[in-house]
Design a protein around this motif. Sequence first.
Motif, PDB file in Angstrom:
ATOM      1  N   TYR A 288      11.805  -6.682  -7.791  1.00 19.52           N
ATOM      2  CA  TYR A 288      10.262  -6.869  -9.153  1.00 19.52           C
ATOM      3  C   TYR A 288      10.962  -6.668 -10.636  1.00 19.52           C
ATOM      4  O   TYR A 288      10.414  -7.448 -11.329  1.00 19.52           O
ATOM      5  N   MET A 289      11.650  -6.034 -10.732  1.00 22.20           N
ATOM      6  CA  MET A 289      11.850  -5.110 -11.741  1.00 22.20           C
ATOM      7  C   MET A 289      12.920  -7.007 -12.046  1.00 22.20           C
ATOM      8  O   MET A 289      13.006  -7.506 -13.669  1.00 22.20           O
TER       9      MET A 289
ATOM     10  N   LEU B 235       6.998   1.063  -8.273  1.00 22.16           N
ATOM     11  CA  LEU B 235       7.200  -0.120  -8.607  1.00 22.16           C
ATOM     12  C   LEU B 235       7.877  -0.643  -9.241  1.00 22.16           C
ATOM     13  O   LEU B 235       8.652  -1.385  -9.325  1.00 22.16           O
ATOM     14  N   ALA B 236       7.917  -0.204 -10.358  1.00 25.11           N
ATOM     15  CA  ALA B 236       8.842  -0.609 -11.767  1.00 25.11           C
ATOM     16  C   ALA B 236      10.811   0.035 -10.882  1.00 25.11           C
ATOM     17  O   ALA B 236      11.656  -0.547 -11.844  1.00 25.11           O
ATOM     18  N   SER B 237      10.544   0.642 -10.465  1.00 27.02           N
ATOM     19  CA  SER B 237      12.218   1.051  -9.821  1.00 27.02           C
ATOM     20  C   SER B 237      12.593  -0.365  -8.909  1.00 27.02           C
ATOM     21  O   SER B 237      13.565   0.299  -8.402  1.00 27.02           O
TER      22      SER B 237
ATOM     23  N   GLN C  95      15.602   2.974 -16.298  1.00 26.01           N
ATOM     24  CA  GLN C  95      16.956   3.137 -15.954  1.00 26.01           C
ATOM     25  C   GLN C  95      16.936   1.589 -15.464  1.00 26.01           C
ATOM     26  O   GLN C  95      18.125   1.547 -15.483  1.00 26.01           O
ATOM     27  N   THR C  96      16.259   1.522 -14.231  1.00 23.40           N
ATOM     28  CA  THR C  96      16.380   0.430 -12.989  1.00 23.40           C
ATOM     29  C   THR C  96      16.535  -1.051 -14.666  1.00 23.40           C
ATOM     30  O   THR C  96      17.084  -1.988 -14.792  1.00 23.40           O
ATOM     31  N   PHE C  97      15.620  -0.963 -15.848  1.00 22.04           N
ATOM     32  CA  PHE C  97      15.228  -2.107 -16.701  1.00 22.04           C
ATOM     33  C   PHE C  97      16.719  -1.842 -17.710  1.00 22.04           C
ATOM     34  O   PHE C  97      17.105  -3.876 -17.912  1.00 22.04           O
ATOM     35  N   THR C  98      16.946  -0.557 -17.873  1.00 21.71           N
ATOM     36  CA  THR C  98      18.288  -1.331 -18.557  1.00 21.71           C
ATOM     37  C   THR C  98      19.882  -1.451 -17.899  1.00 21.71           C
ATOM     38  O   THR C  98      20.360  -2.144 -18.320  1.00 21.71           O
TER      39      THR C  98
END
Length: 812
Positions: free
Chosen positions: A553-554, A547-549, A593-596
Amino acid sequence: MFVKSKDITKLLVSVGAKPKSNVNVELNVTVKMEYVPLHVAFPPPNICHHTDSGASSQDVSMIAEPISLQAMCINIICFTHKKMKGYELNLGNFRLPVSLSADLLFAMVKYRLLSDESIRMFNSKHTNLTSVALHDVMLSIEGLEVLRQHRLTELTLNNVGIYLEDAISNRVINSSTSKSLRSLSLYNFRMEEDYMQRTVMTDLARRFTNLVHLSLVSVRLENDGLSSLCSVLTPTVTHLDISRNFVTDISPLTKFSASLKFLNMYNLYSVKESNAKILMFELKELLHLNISCESGHQLEAFLNEGVTPLSIEKMLLTPGGLAKLQSVDLSGREHITEDVVKEFLNLHPKISFVGLLLTPAANIQDADEPWYGDSVTISSLATEKLIKESLRRYGDRFFYVQKSLVALFQLTRETVDHHPGTVPLIVETMSKNIDHVTVQMASTACLYNLTREESGTRIHPDSMRLAVHHILESMAKYPSNEQLQRNCLLILCTDKMLVEVNFDKYRCAKLVMECLCKFEDTSIVRMVLAIVSILAARITTEQTSSLASNRQYMTRLLEITRDKLMQRSTDCIMKFALSALWNLTDESPVACQTFTELDGISLVMDCLNKYEDIDDAEAKVQIQTKVVGLLNNIAEVKELREMLITRRFIDTMRNSLKSDSSEQRYFSGGILANLLSDSTNAAWDNLVAEYRSTESEVITAISHWYHPETAMVAYRCFRPFIPLLNSFTSLASQYWALWAVHHVCTKDPTKYVPMLTRDGVYECIVRLSMQSEDTSCSQVLELARNLHDFVSDFQNGSLNDQNLLPTTIETK
């Protein structure tokens, strides 16, 4: 345990026996109503499931029934069938018995998995089919040829994508089935050429010589075709359905005067008045008659000039006619008044059912009327009981279903005392009408009324699980329909649904995230964020990472957070957005990693700073705690720590370590512990003094921490603690990790003590407890030994209250 598909099919053979707020909810496109507001093996229990039929709220057991081993095996075959070589069930010399073959076929149809390729698994070598029902599956004549291998007694084909003449040809039906077939139901067919109707109907009648039940619904049947059919058809037919066709003359049915007991003529508007005598007096054995119609619907193009339509009310009131009749469906007929019904019931004392939906007599209720007794059931929209009867009988009739659901919505919005069996009926209606968005609208509106507050507590968990499944199906089918999505979210957005009901939470999370990316409506955003923040903690780490990758969405989550930050908002949307980010990045390096990469660190650091001086102290703590919890997830990822090891960030975390909030102090300590454990990181080279002072400050802070009465945090596993416990260059890292493990273990030893051994953490604790004071600090040594003793006492069954409620870890 991993089980191969071929082992599942063999196991299936061995279990062959069946086991004994103020919101808008839109009802349909034009009407809005206001009121307050194991993966593959466990899809919704469509094969074997509990229904709430008829039980009172006091009688219904509220314990969810586990899915049977047989149903699990069938589900696994369904969802792994593409991996089978040549789509063959690997059963060796085994052959599935009739009941299992039927259940497997039913599941493949139900899950819409049947195709020209997958239907090959139903060859006669490994399956034994006697009854086949195919609904809404697009198959070619080549795919249907597998049916030739079986001797069938029942065959139902509904909208399968071929011509009617092909469906009854030698390529599909063998000579054995021609003799054995007792029931044939053909729905929604057309012939390659309309002029072939007489020939096709004659062939059908000659081919099947022992039919008892024949349904020809929506096959464009006309008078010539019916005449040809009846002239050849053997007079053994007891059930005949010619609904939704263009027949005006039913005189050929007199051939079956001695056998016909069930006659369905739904939506035959233009039957001749001269046919009344046939219905009344010549079909002497008729028990059940359906002459209902959709009100206002006309077939003008197919009416013959000069034809006088059948007068239903006149026919009903003719003395001596329909002498054996037990049920009649008059729904949709315009001139059926209360007086007509009363007189009809007086003339026919054997009647047990009268369909009155959408007639002038439909306001008849379960009152103590002289003519209305317990022995007669009616369908109408007057009460919940009568609406349920309508849904039960007309579930596949879109027009009736829509009207019934609108009435049910109006009824259920006013009261909370509802029958628990209503929900399964609505769910079944949703399934049958998935292609009608207005039915999905009305169904979800009714489900909201029936599952909210007190009403929801009386619904069986299995019914709730099925309801959620079909809600998700509806969301997936109509992703761009904003009001339908809102309806579905309103039902899902409760603790009872998200926590207590067992359903595919990962699929739900994906669907609501798609909804979040598509719509800007505040109520939708609020509900989606609430749902995701809860579900993210209840799906696997692999699913969370998936989901988060997803960058879309992120990006959307960060966009919402950024907008709220600009307003310095402390509303629930801001809190839910941070909670969702926190849970989605938990134990997920890919998500972190996606978040950063999307500049998430800078954003949440701004949150820490800009909310520092707000007046709402409680909101400040809540937001800042979520931020440091999220940053703690980032700090656990070794490859990302270099982005955090800066003088500004370290100073901010050291300041946060002094917060009045125990939760904020805890997660700030966790961030620093993770960074300190990475002492060889090049980013520390220019911060040597900061490293030493931070190490000392963390140890001092932890030594004065008190354990709150309840756990501050919940962990899925302890593996992220292993690098900290093994960090002998940072006693602060070891100390924080020991305190964290000790904290949750003393709060819930049954859950966490076994996890220590499972994840390899207990070995680290034992090793630390055996150190000498020369190689460790007193705080780490004392806490390691305390925790070691606690685990030993738990395993030996000698825990006492003092062990369970430690107050503080003091400095020697």
